[in-house]
Enzyme design. Sequence first.
Site, PDB file in Angstrom:
ATOM      1  N   CYS A  97       0.857  -1.181   0.000  1.00 37.67           N
ATOM      2  CA  CYS A  97       0.000   0.000   0.000  1.00 37.67           C
ATOM      3  C   CYS A  97       0.898   1.236   0.000  1.00 37.67           C
ATOM      4  O   CYS A  97       1.800   1.345   0.832  1.00 37.67           O
ATOM      5  CB  CYS A  97      -0.892  -0.004   1.242  1.00 37.67           C
ATOM      6  SG  CYS A  97      -1.817   1.538   1.443  1.00 37.67           S
ATOM      7  N   CYS A 151       0.529   3.116   3.515  1.00 35.66           N
ATOM      8  CA  CYS A 151       0.987   2.623   4.815  1.00 35.66           C
ATOM      9  C   CYS A 151       1.961   1.454   4.736  1.00 35.66           C
ATOM     10  O   CYS A 151       2.470   1.002   5.759  1.00 35.66           O
ATOM     11  CB  CYS A 151      -0.205   2.226   5.683  1.00 35.66           C
ATOM     12  SG  CYS A 151      -0.981   0.686   5.147  1.00 35.66           S
ATOM     13  N   CYS A 185      -7.527  -0.214   1.624  1.00 29.90           N
ATOM     14  CA  CYS A 185      -6.542  -0.824   2.510  1.00 29.90           C
ATOM     15  C   CYS A 185      -7.159  -0.866   3.907  1.00 29.90           C
ATOM     16  O   CYS A 185      -7.631   0.151   4.408  1.00 29.90           O
ATOM     17  CB  CYS A 185      -5.267   0.011   2.513  1.00 29.90           C
ATOM     18  SG  CYS A 185      -4.097  -0.526   3.772  1.00 29.90           S
ATOM     19  N   CYS A 242      -4.962   1.554   6.512  1.00 27.73           N
ATOM     20  CA  CYS A 242      -4.973   3.025   6.481  1.00 27.73           C
ATOM     21  C   CYS A 242      -6.233   3.596   5.834  1.00 27.73           C
ATOM     22  O   CYS A 242      -6.412   4.807   5.816  1.00 27.73           O
ATOM     23  CB  CYS A 242      -3.732   3.555   5.777  1.00 27.73           C
ATOM     24  SG  CYS A 242      -3.730   3.319   3.989  1.00 27.73           S
ATOM     25  N   CYS A 286      -8.716  -4.734  -9.521  1.00 34.51           N
ATOM     26  CA  CYS A 286      -8.324  -3.696 -10.464  1.00 34.51           C
ATOM     27  C   CYS A 286      -7.810  -2.510  -9.644  1.00 34.51           C
ATOM     28  O   CYS A 286      -8.587  -1.822  -8.984  1.00 34.51           O
ATOM     29  CB  CYS A 286      -9.564  -3.324 -11.279  1.00 34.51           C
ATOM     30  SG  CYS A 286      -9.255  -2.162 -12.596  1.00 34.51           S
TER      31      CYS A 286
END
Length: 140
Positions: A48, A51, A97, A100, A120
Amino acid sequence: MKEKIKKSEEEWREALTEEEFYVLRKKGTEVAFTGKYLDNKKEGIYLCAGCGAELFSSKTKYDSGSGWPSFWEPISRENLDTKIDKSLGTVRIELLCSRCGGHLGHVFTDGPKPTGERYCINSVSLKFKDKAKKAKQDKE
Ligand code: FE
């Protein structure tokens, strides 16, 4: 998943580039076929960009033809939150995510076997950790 990361809008604005802020925090979408990881075929892990949570492996990346990096399975479903997204006049499942809360993209059901899922994801929402580079670092 470990502790959640919570930041104010201002803190995120400072921590991220303008483009990352627009996609991760404002649910923006990068222009199709422009993302830096669309054609990335190297082995490694996609984290991510907000984070550093480990989200996808290159092992499940495939060319969906959509114009965005696509995966048929996440590293762990626990690392992703889903939300119904009724924008654009359709119903889609948004992916965030779970650590975060950053917007990643959407998940669809027209993916390849064995899951039939298509994750996607905006390149902007990801940071690629190259396996070869890491192996080299470990040796040094
Ligand atoms: Fe995150």
